[in-house]
Design an enzyme around this catalytic site. Structure first.
Site, PDB file in Angstrom:
ATOM      1  N   GLY A  98      16.182   1.523   3.472  1.00 41.76           N
ATOM      2  CA  GLY A  98      15.063   2.441   3.285  1.00 41.76           C
ATOM      3  C   GLY A  98      14.622   3.012   4.608  1.00 41.76           C
ATOM      4  O   GLY A  98      13.441   3.260   4.853  1.00 41.76           O
ATOM      5  N   ALA A  99      15.609   3.251   5.490  1.00 41.88           N
ATOM      6  CA  ALA A  99      15.311   3.527   6.900  1.00 41.88           C
ATOM      7  C   ALA A  99      14.696   4.894   7.142  1.00 41.88           C
ATOM      8  O   ALA A  99      14.182   5.152   8.229  1.00 41.88           O
ATOM      9  CB  ALA A  99      16.587   3.375   7.729  1.00 41.88           C
TER      10      ALA A  99
ATOM     11  N   ARG B 124       6.893  -2.544 -16.546  1.00 42.23           N
ATOM     12  CA  ARG B 124       7.276  -3.536 -15.541  1.00 42.23           C
ATOM     13  C   ARG B 124       8.713  -4.024 -15.742  1.00 42.23           C
ATOM     14  O   ARG B 124       9.446  -4.258 -14.788  1.00 42.23           O
ATOM     15  CB  ARG B 124       6.292  -4.707 -15.614  1.00 42.23           C
ATOM     16  CG  ARG B 124       6.387  -5.690 -14.465  1.00 42.23           C
ATOM     17  CD  ARG B 124       5.065  -6.445 -14.353  1.00 42.23           C
ATOM     18  NE  ARG B 124       5.246  -7.674 -13.625  1.00 42.23           N
ATOM     19  CZ  ARG B 124       5.574  -8.822 -14.191  1.00 42.23           C
ATOM     20  NH1 ARG B 124       5.760  -8.883 -15.495  1.00 42.23           N
ATOM     21  NH2 ARG B 124       5.714  -9.905 -13.468  1.00 42.23           N
TER      22      ARG B 124
ATOM     23  N   VAL C  90      11.524  -6.970   1.734  1.00 47.39           N
ATOM     24  CA  VAL C  90      10.199  -6.352   1.769  1.00 47.39           C
ATOM     25  C   VAL C  90       9.938  -5.567   0.491  1.00 47.39           C
ATOM     26  O   VAL C  90       8.821  -5.565  -0.032  1.00 47.39           O
ATOM     27  CB  VAL C  90      10.070  -5.421   2.999  1.00 47.39           C
ATOM     28  CG1 VAL C  90       8.704  -4.734   3.039  1.00 47.39           C
ATOM     29  CG2 VAL C  90      10.332  -6.199   4.289  1.00 47.39           C
TER      30      VAL C  90
ATOM     31  N   ASP D 247      -0.006 -10.191   3.514  1.00 48.62           N
ATOM     32  CA  ASP D 247      -1.140 -10.833   2.843  1.00 48.62           C
ATOM     33  C   ASP D 247      -1.783 -11.882   3.758  1.00 48.62           C
ATOM     34  O   ASP D 247      -3.009 -12.015   3.813  1.00 48.62           O
ATOM     35  CB  ASP D 247      -0.669 -11.493   1.548  1.00 48.62           C
ATOM     36  CG  ASP D 247       0.130 -10.533   0.677  1.00 48.62           C
ATOM     37  OD1 ASP D 247      -0.400  -9.468   0.333  1.00 48.62           O
ATOM     38  OD2 ASP D 247       1.293 -10.848   0.364  1.00 48.62           O
TER      39      ASP D 247
ATOM     40  N   HIS E  67       3.898 -12.136  -4.088  1.00 47.97           N
ATOM     41  CA  HIS E  67       3.291 -10.981  -3.415  1.00 47.97           C
ATOM     42  C   HIS E  67       2.861  -9.998  -4.506  1.00 47.97           C
ATOM     43  O   HIS E  67       3.512  -8.994  -4.778  1.00 47.97           O
ATOM     44  CB  HIS E  67       4.291 -10.344  -2.456  1.00 47.97           C
ATOM     45  CG  HIS E  67       3.776  -9.083  -1.816  1.00 47.97           C
ATOM     46  ND1 HIS E  67       2.665  -9.067  -1.006  1.00 47.97           N
ATOM     47  CD2 HIS E  67       4.204  -7.798  -1.887  1.00 47.97           C
ATOM     48  CE1 HIS E  67       2.448  -7.828  -0.599  1.00 47.97           C
ATOM     49  NE2 HIS E  67       3.356  -7.036  -1.122  1.00 47.97           N
TER      50      HIS E  67
END
Length: 388
Positions: A66-67, A153, A184, A214, A242
């Site tokens: 995802g650069a 979802r 991530v 978090d 998360h």
């Protein structure tokens, strides 16, 4: 071979017999010593250069997926300038994104080049997994399918299972078996589990997911409440997922204030806040950022990634622990096996260890169980898609 030894008050070296031997001619003496000093200086300089080159670390290969995205844009500079893997560690940055993002990625590469960073040896932009995952020392998997309006979802999980199954298989095939993998992209815990299951020859302990954001949020909230800097607060814990079910726990946290270290509960002096608004603020902080800036957290996420990977590489300070989503097998807190669950960990020699023996009261137990139940449901749904 015969040699002549020249001695002066602070200098002693040997000249070969082929050089003029000191006689009565002072000019011969001065010229010989001068040439000897020049040669000694040259040899010393050459030795220092060779030693510096030979002692410099080999570059490590670090992948960011995802650069071309906004998190990576905030992250790459810190990695390339040495804030994560060390101030003397050369880096080869591998930037992976989908084909439509390659033109954007070219601009990111140009900016990295224009930073003129001495540790950055090479930047490799690509959309091919066989290039992106080859011989990696570290992989930071930022890219994932975001939830879109109207998406259920279950559909989100299915899309991300496909992505992280592919990336796990690429790690298995191309990366070093010692690679450290940080996931991530959300849902981070379950994406991490799928990647780990898809790379069976890489130890599960090499995989972790990001709950440091978090953790940092919890630390900052306590610090602001107490009127101290964030580095005066340590040993907060994020348990579980998360997500909005995570449990920010400060029962074991310490605050350094007014020259002494006290428990977070004694420092805050507001149990209702710590069991109420504090928890909900940390749980909902990502949504609050999106509502305010119309974009998801990028700067703070990038900072948390740096903190997480730096601790893996360099270890945690003595007496302190941090929060990481790690493989749950064999834990002492009754968390079900085969999950990526956030625990308090200490890190040494690039290996993490869950902090055992912390007292868990009934309030904490209920919160920890609730987030574990969500992760079990996510895992079972995701694993059902693995064979699809």
């Amino acid at each position: 071979m015969a040699t002549a030894l020249i001695k002066r008050p602070s200098l002693s070296f040997r000249l070969s017999s082929g050089w003029p031997v000191i006689g009565k001619d002072r000019r011969t003496y001065t010229g010989t010593v001068g040439r000897g000093l020049k040669m000694l200086t040259l040899l010393t300089a050459m030795y220092l250069v060779v030693r510096a080159v030979s002692s410099q670390s080999d570059p490590i290969r670090v992948l960011v997926t995802g650069a071309a995205g906004q998190i990576a844009y905030s992250l790459l500079y810190s990695i390339a300038k040495g804030d994560v893997f060390g101030k003397d560690q050369p880096i080869i940055l591998v930037l992976l994104d989908i084909p439509p993002m390659l033109p954007v990625l070219d601009g990111v590469v140009m900016e990295l080049q224009d930073c003129a960073l001495p540790l950055l040896r090479e930047v490799i932009p690509t959309d091919k997994v066989e290039v992106g995952f080859k011989d990696l020392d570290a992989a930071i998997l930022v890219g994932s399918m975001p939830r879109k309006e109207g998406m259920e979802r279950k559909d989100l999980l299915k899309a991300n299972v496909a992505i992280f199954k592919t990336q796990g298989a690429a790690l298995e095939k191309y990366a070093k078996k010692t690679v450290k993998v940080l996931v991530v992209g959300n849902p981070a815990n379950t994406n991490c589990l799928i990647a780990a299951k898809s790379a069976p020859s890489i130890p599960k302990e090499n995989f972790s997911c990001l709950t440091r954001l978090d953790h940092n949020r919890a630390r900052s909230q306590v610090a602001m409440r107490c009127g101290v800097s964030s580095d005066s607060v340590k040993n907060v814990i994020i348990w579980g997922n998360h997500s909005s079910t995570q449990y920010p726990d400060v029962h074991h946290a310490k605050v350094h204030a007014h020259g002494k270290e006290v428990s977070a509960y004694d420092a805050v002096k507001d149990d209702a806040w710590l069991k109420g608004d504090f928890i909900s603020t940390v749980q909902q902080r990502g949504a609050a950022v999106i509502k305010a800036r119309k974009l998801s957290s990028a700067m703070s996420a990038a900072k948390a990634i740096c903190d997480h990977m730096r601790d893996i590489w360099s270890g945690t300070p003595e007496g302190e622990f941090v929060s990481m989503g790690v493989y749950s097998n064999g834990n002492s807190y009754g968390v079900p096996n085969d999950l990526i669950y956030s625990f308090p960990v200490m890190i040494k020699n690039k290996s993490w260890k869950v902090v055992d023996g912390l007292a868990i009261n009934d309030f904490s137990r209920r919160k920890m169980d609730a987030t574990a139940a969500e992760l079990v449901e996510e895992r079972d749904t995701a694993v059902s898609f693995l064979g699809v």
